[in-house]
Motif scaffolding. Structure first.
Motif, PDB file in Angstrom:
ATOM      1  N   THR A   1      41.317  23.057 -54.172  1.00 11.50           N
ATOM      2  CA  THR A   1      42.393  23.127 -53.183  1.00 11.50           C
ATOM      3  C   THR A   1      43.437  22.044 -53.428  1.00 11.50           C
ATOM      4  N   THR A   2      42.972  20.829 -53.687  1.00 10.93           N
ATOM      5  CA  THR A   2      43.891  19.719 -53.973  1.00 10.93           C
ATOM      6  C   THR A   2      44.674  19.984 -55.249  1.00 10.93           C
ATOM      7  N   LEU A   3      44.002  20.503 -56.263  1.00 13.00           N
ATOM      8  CA  LEU A   3      44.663  20.796 -57.539  1.00 13.00           C
ATOM      9  C   LEU A   3      45.748  21.845 -57.365  1.00 13.00           C
ATOM     10  N   ALA A   4      45.470  22.890 -56.564  1.00 15.06           N
ATOM     11  CA  ALA A   4      46.453  23.956 -56.349  1.00 15.06           C
ATOM     12  C   ALA A   4      47.719  23.409 -55.694  1.00 15.06           C
ATOM     13  N   LEU A   5      47.565  22.503 -54.721  1.00 11.15           N
ATOM     14  CA  LEU A   5      48.734  21.919 -54.073  1.00 11.15           C
ATOM     15  C   LEU A   5      49.490  21.010 -55.042  1.00 11.15           C
ATOM     16  N   THR A   6      48.765  20.285 -55.846  1.00 11.53           N
ATOM     17  CA  THR A   6      49.401  19.403 -56.829  1.00 11.53           C
ATOM     18  C   THR A   6      50.249  20.204 -57.809  1.00 11.53           C
ATOM     19  N   GLU A   7      49.766  21.360 -58.214  1.00 12.83           N
ATOM     20  CA  GLU A   7      50.531  22.207 -59.141  1.00 12.83           C
ATOM     21  C   GLU A   7      51.827  22.690 -58.512  1.00 12.83           C
ATOM     22  N   MET A   8      51.825  22.896 -57.191  1.00 14.36           N
ATOM     23  CA  MET A   8      53.041  23.331 -56.517  1.00 14.36           C
ATOM     24  C   MET A   8      54.118  22.250 -56.557  1.00 14.36           C
ATOM     25  N   PHE A   9      53.679  20.979 -56.659  1.00 10.27           N
ATOM     26  CA  PHE A   9      54.612  19.859 -56.668  1.00 10.27           C
ATOM     27  C   PHE A   9      54.723  19.246 -58.070  1.00 10.27           C
ATOM     28  N   ASN A  10      54.643  20.124 -59.059  1.00 11.65           N
ATOM     29  CA  ASN A  10      54.876  19.739 -60.455  1.00 11.65           C
ATOM     30  C   ASN A  10      53.965  18.598 -60.902  1.00 11.65           C
ATOM     31  N   GLY A  11      52.711  18.650 -60.459  1.00  9.84           N
ATOM     32  CA  GLY A  11      51.730  17.669 -60.886  1.00  9.84           C
ATOM     33  C   GLY A  11      51.636  16.441 -60.020  1.00  9.84           C
ATOM     34  N   GLU A  12      52.487  16.299 -59.023  1.00 12.09           N
ATOM     35  CA  GLU A  12      52.469  15.128 -58.149  1.00 12.09           C
ATOM     36  C   GLU A  12      51.491  15.342 -56.998  1.00 12.09           C
ATOM     37  N   ARG A  13      50.617  14.371 -56.791  1.00  6.47           N
ATOM     38  CA  ARG A  13      49.640  14.466 -55.699  1.00  6.47           C
ATOM     39  C   ARG A  13      50.293  13.950 -54.415  1.00  6.47           C
ATOM     40  N   VAL A  14      50.762  14.861 -53.586  1.00 12.86           N
ATOM     41  CA  VAL A  14      51.546  14.487 -52.407  1.00 12.86           C
ATOM     42  C   VAL A  14      50.715  14.446 -51.134  1.00 12.86           C
ATOM     43  N   PHE A  15      49.482  14.977 -51.190  1.00 12.23           N
ATOM     44  CA  PHE A  15      48.674  15.073 -49.970  1.00 12.23           C
ATOM     45  C   PHE A  15      47.202  15.109 -50.370  1.00 12.23           C
ATOM     46  N   ASP A  16      46.399  14.286 -49.711  1.00 17.02           N
ATOM     47  CA  ASP A  16      44.967  14.243 -50.007  1.00 17.02           C
ATOM     48  C   ASP A  16      44.207  15.239 -49.150  1.00 17.02           C
ATOM     49  N   ASN A  17      43.304  15.959 -49.781  1.00 14.38           N
ATOM     50  CA  ASN A  17      42.382  16.860 -49.085  1.00 14.38           C
ATOM     51  C   ASN A  17      43.062  17.884 -48.178  1.00 14.38           C
TER      52      ASN A  17
END
Length: 608
Positions: free
Chosen positions: A367-383
């Motif tokens: 789930t975290t990886l899918a959101l990160t991919e939406m933001f071009n690899g940037e981890r904008v939100f945990d869990n």
């Protein structure tokens, strides 16, 4: 006492009436002091959840101010398709936003999903601008006070068929269950989902591998069964349709389908046994016609090929002979090659139903990886919450035109799930999200995520993900107006709430003319999206005499909100067109809604 406790009986079994009499006879106390003691004595619960009530800063604001919603026009994402659901994102304190929604959406919300702070003591729960840690002796009381105020309003928003899902973990699960039993009624407890998440790699004693999702409904007796055709069953049926189009024989189709099912067995949970076909479609022959319990029907069944009696089960057949023959005449019996094979009933894949089960497995890392991919690899939100889990919950419990609310929106998963589900089944569900903008989460995460869902995005690997373009996203902010209702204050509230009226009526397209006439926006605003969706907002009653002749020439119905210094909505002035209009006096209607949910300005400190 600061810690939450269950009260079974009054301590030491003191007779309550005797104690009341003794308090009344006490010397040295004023009448007011005696009255206060008696009030506390009468309020004491004999069973239930008891906690120390704590006042929030937002309550103080709402004692002196009224919340409204203002649209941020330049953040609107609008489709060219007129028949597009309007999703709403509200930036602001959720108690303020819920108060405003109590006017626009009372009794209209079909599904509420929230993921409130779990109160772990690890900087996840902020109360009055301070983190509540594990050493805070009022930790649980503060959390319950916080949740009670929001659930109280949330209950008023639910429709008669409405349901609420609340994610939680062991820190507050037991307290939340008791709180919801009080608010929604124990009889309306629908169940508790167990969400299997990533494993705790450093357990002290017991390895915690799951969270909870409590579910309550407005009225258990009005709820329909929650079931659907599973996606896996739809996939098998679709594969059968592909093979059928290739012109293959029934035998060849069955052979190819079984091969495909074996290759994809892990993706076809609980329906992989639907691997037989005939001219009618796909079926499973696992539904036996025999009766495993004593008392079955004892008669001979003659095999159609050998003309001999089939092997009779020990306890007889499941149905009377007449019922069995009806199934046979409809081609719903699988006979086998001869009488030594017991006949089976064909269970069609269309009858395969899936239910919302208590145990759901979801790996949060994906789930975290899918959101990160939406933001071009940037981890904008945990869990972030699982898109699949929220989609499943909405799918089972909503209808295609339902309104879904999430007032702890986080990264915005609930809106993403709503839009995705609409794309899958052609629904027209609307979603409302509420979140504050702490660390710019609303603007930079919640809004940006759903903007990309609508407009599409590119993954870090350069893959283009198409947007779900048939969606509108409208951005609002909470704003506070003075609660003192002078004549000017009422006028200001009337003008400030126009954006809320658009939300309430789901009409946003403003027209320059009404009935061929132009009016100053300071006097009148007209919104229309077809003959069935029209709304007038009248700021000055002097224009009414000019409106009535125009309405007399028009077809269809019209909703009219008219400024009034009281509850009178000028019904007499609209008498000649009363069959065509529905009039409402503002701001009185809004004030009535707010009186039900806002803290009283004159009540004691700490109470609502």
């Amino acid at each position: 006492m600061s810690y939450i406790k269950m009260c079974a009986t009054m301590s030491r079994h003191i007779n309550k009436q005797e104690l009341i009499s003794r308090v009344r006879e006490l010397a040295g106390l004023t009448n007011d002091e005696k009255a206060a003691l008696l009030e506390l004595l009468n309020e004491k619960k004999t069973y239930g959840l008891v906690w120390e009530n704590h006042k929030e800063d937002v309550e103080d604001r709402l004692r002196d101010h009224l919340p409204v919603l203002r649209e941020v026009k330049d953040k609107a994402i609008l489709s060219n398709d007129l028949d597009t659901p309007n999703h709403i994102l509200i930036e602001g304190d959720n108690l303020e936003a819920l108060s405003a929604l109590s006017y626009t959406h009372e009794g209209k919300i079909d599904v509420i999903y929230i993921d409130p702070p779990y109160n772990t003591g690890n900087k996840d729960f902020v109360y009055n601008d301070y983190y509540v840690d594990r050493e805070d002796s009022y930790r649980h009381s503060k959390w319950l006070s916080f949740m009670e105020k929001r659930l109280r309003i949330a209950k008023t928003l639910l429709s008669d068929l409405g349901v609420i899902f609340i994610s939680i973990d062991d820190n507050e699960q037991a307290n939340l269950k008791l709180l919801c039993d009080e608010f929604f009624g124990e009889r309306n407890y629908t169940g508790q989902l167990i969400i299997k998440t990533a494993t705790d790699n450093n357990p002290s004693q017991i390895n915690t591998e799951h969270e909870y999702m409590l579910c309550y409904c407005s009225n258990r007796y009005l709820q329909e069964n929650w079931k659907r055709t599973s996606q896996a069953a739809k996939d098998i049926k679709a594969k059968y349709g592909e093979l059928l189009k290739q012109g293959l024989s029934i035998t060849e189709i069955q052979k190819e389908l079984r091969k495909w099912i074996r290759a994809n067995k892990n993706n076809l949970p609980q329906v992989a046994h639907y691997n037989n076909v005939d001219e009618k479609g796909v079926y499973s022959s696992s539904s036996n016609s025999s009766n495993p319990h004593p008392g079955g029907y004892m008669y001979d069944i003659i095999h159609p090929i050998t003309s001999k009696a089939c092997s009779k089960p020990v306890n007889g057949w499941r149905w009377p002979l007449s019922t069995f023959m009806i199934y046979d005449s409809q081609g719903e019996i699988e006979w086998g090659v001869d009488e030594t094979t017991q006949p089976h009933v064909k269970k069609r894949i269309e009858t395969s139903t899936e239910y919302l089960r208590t145990l759901i497995y979801e790996d949060n890392r994906g789930t975290t990886l899918a959101l990160t991919e939406m933001f071009n690899g940037e981890r904008v939100f945990d869990n972030p919450k699982s898109l699949n889990v929220i989609s499943k919950v909405i799918d089972f419990t909503s209808r295609k035109n339902s309104i879904i609310l999430d007032f702890f929106a986080g990264s915005g998963t609930t809106m993403h799930a709503t839009m995705q589900l609409n794309a899958e089944d052609g629904g027209h569900r609307q979603c409302i999200l509420v979140t504050n903008n702490e660390n710019n989460i609303c603007e930079q995460v919640t809004y940006e995520r759903n903007k990309r869902v609508i407009q599409g995005y590119t993954t870090p690997k350069g893959e283009q993900v198409a947007g779900l373009s048939k969606n509108n996203l409208r951005y609002y902010q909470t704003e506070l107006l003075p609660r003192e209702m002078t004549f000017k204050g009422r006028q200001d509230l009337m003008r400030a709430c126009t954006d809320m009226l658009c939300i309430k009526e789901d009409i946003y397209c403003e027209q320059r003319e009404f009935g061929g006439m132009k009016f100053k926006p300071s006097l009148l605003r007209y919104f229309s999206e077809g003959a069935d969706k029209r709304m007038l907002v009248v700021y000055d009653e002097r224009v009414i005499e000019h409106l009535v002749p125009l309405i007399e020439k028009m077809e269809g119905r019209l909703k009219i909100y008219v400024f009034s210094n009281g509850p009178y909505a000028y019904e007499d002035e609209f008498a000649s067109v009363k069959e065509r209009v529905e009039v409402c006096a503002l701001p009185e209607a809004i004030l009535q809604a707010y009186r039900k949910v806002l803290p009283n300005r004159n009540e004691e400190e700490g109470r609502i």
